[in-house]
Scaffold this motif. Structure first.
Motif, PDB file in Angstrom:
ATOM      1  N   PRO A  54     -63.336  24.981  20.236  1.00 43.34           N
ATOM      2  CA  PRO A  54     -64.505  25.359  20.423  1.00 43.34           C
ATOM      3  C   PRO A  54     -64.924  26.547  21.331  1.00 43.34           C
ATOM      4  O   PRO A  54     -63.731  26.920  22.285  1.00 43.34           O
ATOM      5  CB  PRO A  54     -65.140  24.345  21.122  1.00 43.34           C
ATOM      6  CG  PRO A  54     -64.175  22.987  21.375  1.00 43.34           C
ATOM      7  CD  PRO A  54     -62.800  23.531  21.081  1.00 43.34           C
ATOM      8  N   TYR A  55     -66.012  26.992  21.132  1.00 44.64           N
ATOM      9  CA  TYR A  55     -66.159  28.411  22.022  1.00 44.64           C
ATOM     10  C   TYR A  55     -66.366  28.486  23.390  1.00 44.64           C
ATOM     11  O   TYR A  55     -65.654  29.260  24.179  1.00 44.64           O
ATOM     12  CB  TYR A  55     -67.561  29.018  21.561  1.00 44.64           C
ATOM     13  CG  TYR A  55     -67.961  30.467  22.232  1.00 44.64           C
ATOM     14  CD1 TYR A  55     -67.419  31.532  21.654  1.00 44.64           C
ATOM     15  CD2 TYR A  55     -68.645  30.449  23.039  1.00 44.64           C
ATOM     16  CE1 TYR A  55     -67.445  32.765  22.015  1.00 44.64           C
ATOM     17  CE2 TYR A  55     -68.826  31.682  23.658  1.00 44.64           C
ATOM     18  CZ  TYR A  55     -68.503  32.629  23.201  1.00 44.64           C
ATOM     19  OH  TYR A  55     -68.677  34.028  23.911  1.00 44.64           O
ATOM     20  N   TRP A  77     -63.312  39.659  27.224  1.00 43.85           N
ATOM     21  CA  TRP A  77     -64.578  39.163  26.110  1.00 43.85           C
ATOM     22  C   TRP A  77     -64.012  37.952  25.498  1.00 43.85           C
ATOM     23  O   TRP A  77     -62.695  37.692  25.219  1.00 43.85           O
ATOM     24  CB  TRP A  77     -64.752  40.397  25.274  1.00 43.85           C
ATOM     25  CG  TRP A  77     -65.353  41.746  25.593  1.00 43.85           C
ATOM     26  CD1 TRP A  77     -66.413  41.886  26.126  1.00 43.85           C
ATOM     27  CD2 TRP A  77     -64.490  42.741  26.197  1.00 43.85           C
ATOM     28  NE1 TRP A  77     -66.654  43.252  26.663  1.00 43.85           N
ATOM     29  CE2 TRP A  77     -65.207  43.683  26.646  1.00 43.85           C
ATOM     30  CE3 TRP A  77     -63.021  42.964  25.832  1.00 43.85           C
ATOM     31  CZ2 TRP A  77     -64.693  45.091  26.939  1.00 43.85           C
ATOM     32  CZ3 TRP A  77     -62.644  44.357  26.268  1.00 43.85           C
ATOM     33  CH2 TRP A  77     -63.487  45.297  26.805  1.00 43.85           C
ATOM     34  N   ARG A  78     -64.982  36.998  24.904  1.00 41.48           N
ATOM     35  CA  ARG A  78     -64.595  35.850  24.114  1.00 41.48           C
ATOM     36  C   ARG A  78     -65.579  35.947  22.964  1.00 41.48           C
ATOM     37  O   ARG A  78     -66.804  36.402  22.878  1.00 41.48           O
ATOM     38  CB  ARG A  78     -64.998  34.786  24.897  1.00 41.48           C
ATOM     39  CG  ARG A  78     -64.733  33.375  24.002  1.00 41.48           C
ATOM     40  CD  ARG A  78     -65.107  32.361  25.095  1.00 41.48           C
ATOM     41  NE  ARG A  78     -63.951  32.117  26.000  1.00 41.48           N
ATOM     42  CZ  ARG A  78     -63.552  30.965  26.159  1.00 41.48           C
ATOM     43  NH1 ARG A  78     -63.774  29.805  25.852  1.00 41.48           N
ATOM     44  NH2 ARG A  78     -62.462  31.202  27.111  1.00 41.48           N
ATOM     45  N   PHE A  79     -64.825  35.935  21.715  1.00 39.54           N
ATOM     46  CA  PHE A  79     -65.665  35.990  20.372  1.00 39.54           C
ATOM     47  C   PHE A  79     -65.198  34.695  19.542  1.00 39.54           C
ATOM     48  O   PHE A  79     -64.274  34.238  19.762  1.00 39.54           O
ATOM     49  CB  PHE A  79     -65.049  37.077  19.562  1.00 39.54           C
ATOM     50  CG  PHE A  79     -65.339  38.568  20.320  1.00 39.54           C
ATOM     51  CD1 PHE A  79     -66.595  39.185  20.070  1.00 39.54           C
ATOM     52  CD2 PHE A  79     -64.405  39.271  21.053  1.00 39.54           C
ATOM     53  CE1 PHE A  79     -66.969  40.722  20.654  1.00 39.54           C
ATOM     54  CE2 PHE A  79     -64.901  40.162  21.693  1.00 39.54           C
ATOM     55  CZ  PHE A  79     -66.052  40.816  21.546  1.00 39.54           C
ATOM     56  N   ASP A  80     -66.250  34.378  18.906  1.00 43.83           N
ATOM     57  CA  ASP A  80     -65.990  33.266  17.935  1.00 43.83           C
ATOM     58  C   ASP A  80     -65.912  34.009  16.108  1.00 43.83           C
ATOM     59  O   ASP A  80     -66.645  34.899  16.106  1.00 43.83           O
ATOM     60  CB  ASP A  80     -66.774  32.035  17.808  1.00 43.83           C
ATOM     61  CG  ASP A  80     -68.274  32.472  17.538  1.00 43.83           C
ATOM     62  OD1 ASP A  80     -68.771  33.349  17.949  1.00 43.83           O
ATOM     63  OD2 ASP A  80     -68.987  31.470  17.030  1.00 43.83           O
ATOM     64  N   SER A  81     -65.111  33.366  15.553  1.00 43.73           N
ATOM     65  CA  SER A  81     -64.861  33.763  14.298  1.00 43.73           C
ATOM     66  C   SER A  81     -66.064  33.525  13.336  1.00 43.73           C
ATOM     67  O   SER A  81     -66.611  32.391  13.323  1.00 43.73           O
ATOM     68  CB  SER A  81     -63.506  33.506  13.580  1.00 43.73           C
ATOM     69  OG  SER A  81     -63.673  33.950  12.249  1.00 43.73           O
ATOM     70  N   VAL A  82     -66.444  34.560  12.416  1.00 47.13           N
ATOM     71  CA  VAL A  82     -67.456  34.329  11.645  1.00 47.13           C
ATOM     72  C   VAL A  82     -66.888  34.272  10.122  1.00 47.13           C
ATOM     73  O   VAL A  82     -67.621  34.513   9.365  1.00 47.13           O
ATOM     74  CB  VAL A  82     -68.907  35.133  11.847  1.00 47.13           C
ATOM     75  CG1 VAL A  82     -69.425  34.673  13.033  1.00 47.13           C
ATOM     76  CG2 VAL A  82     -68.279  36.584  11.710  1.00 47.13           C
ATOM     77  N   GLY A  83     -65.584  34.370  10.041  1.00 50.60           N
ATOM     78  CA  GLY A  83     -64.759  34.363   8.742  1.00 50.60           C
ATOM     79  C   GLY A  83     -64.300  35.629   8.409  1.00 50.60           C
ATOM     80  O   GLY A  83     -64.547  36.816   9.072  1.00 50.60           O
TER      81      GLY A  83
END
Length: 85
Positions: A54-55, A77-83
């Motif tokens: 999880p993020y 930095w922290r990112f979550d994938s959007v595909g």
């Protein structure tokens, strides 16, 4: 969910190869899904790790290098994938 952690540092003058070697040698307490290391002009080093988490999960990150090895504090930095496109 896939989370990517980015760690970027700028080496002190003339210490780019040393910073790169240091970053590549850093072990994390658990293995990410993927890990890549990059370099750029001005002796910059970038490490990206991908995690199946999880993020807001607590994830291991590379530490700060010795203050004499870098010009400034590490940027993170922290990112979550959007595909994938």
């Amino acid at each position: 969910m896939t989370v990517a952690l980015m760690w970027e540092a700028r080496a002190a003058e003339g210490r780019g190869e040393e910073l790169l070697t240091w970053a590549r040698a850093q072990e994390l307490p658990s293995r990410p899904v993927r890990r890549e290391t990059f370099r750029a002009p001005q002796d910059r080093v970038l490490v990206i790790t991908w995690w199946d988490a999880p993020y807001d999960a607590e994830l291991p990150e590379l530490p700060e290098p010795d203050g004499e090895l870098v010009m400034r504090a590490v940027h993170r930095w922290r990112f979550d994938s959007v595909g994938k496109d």
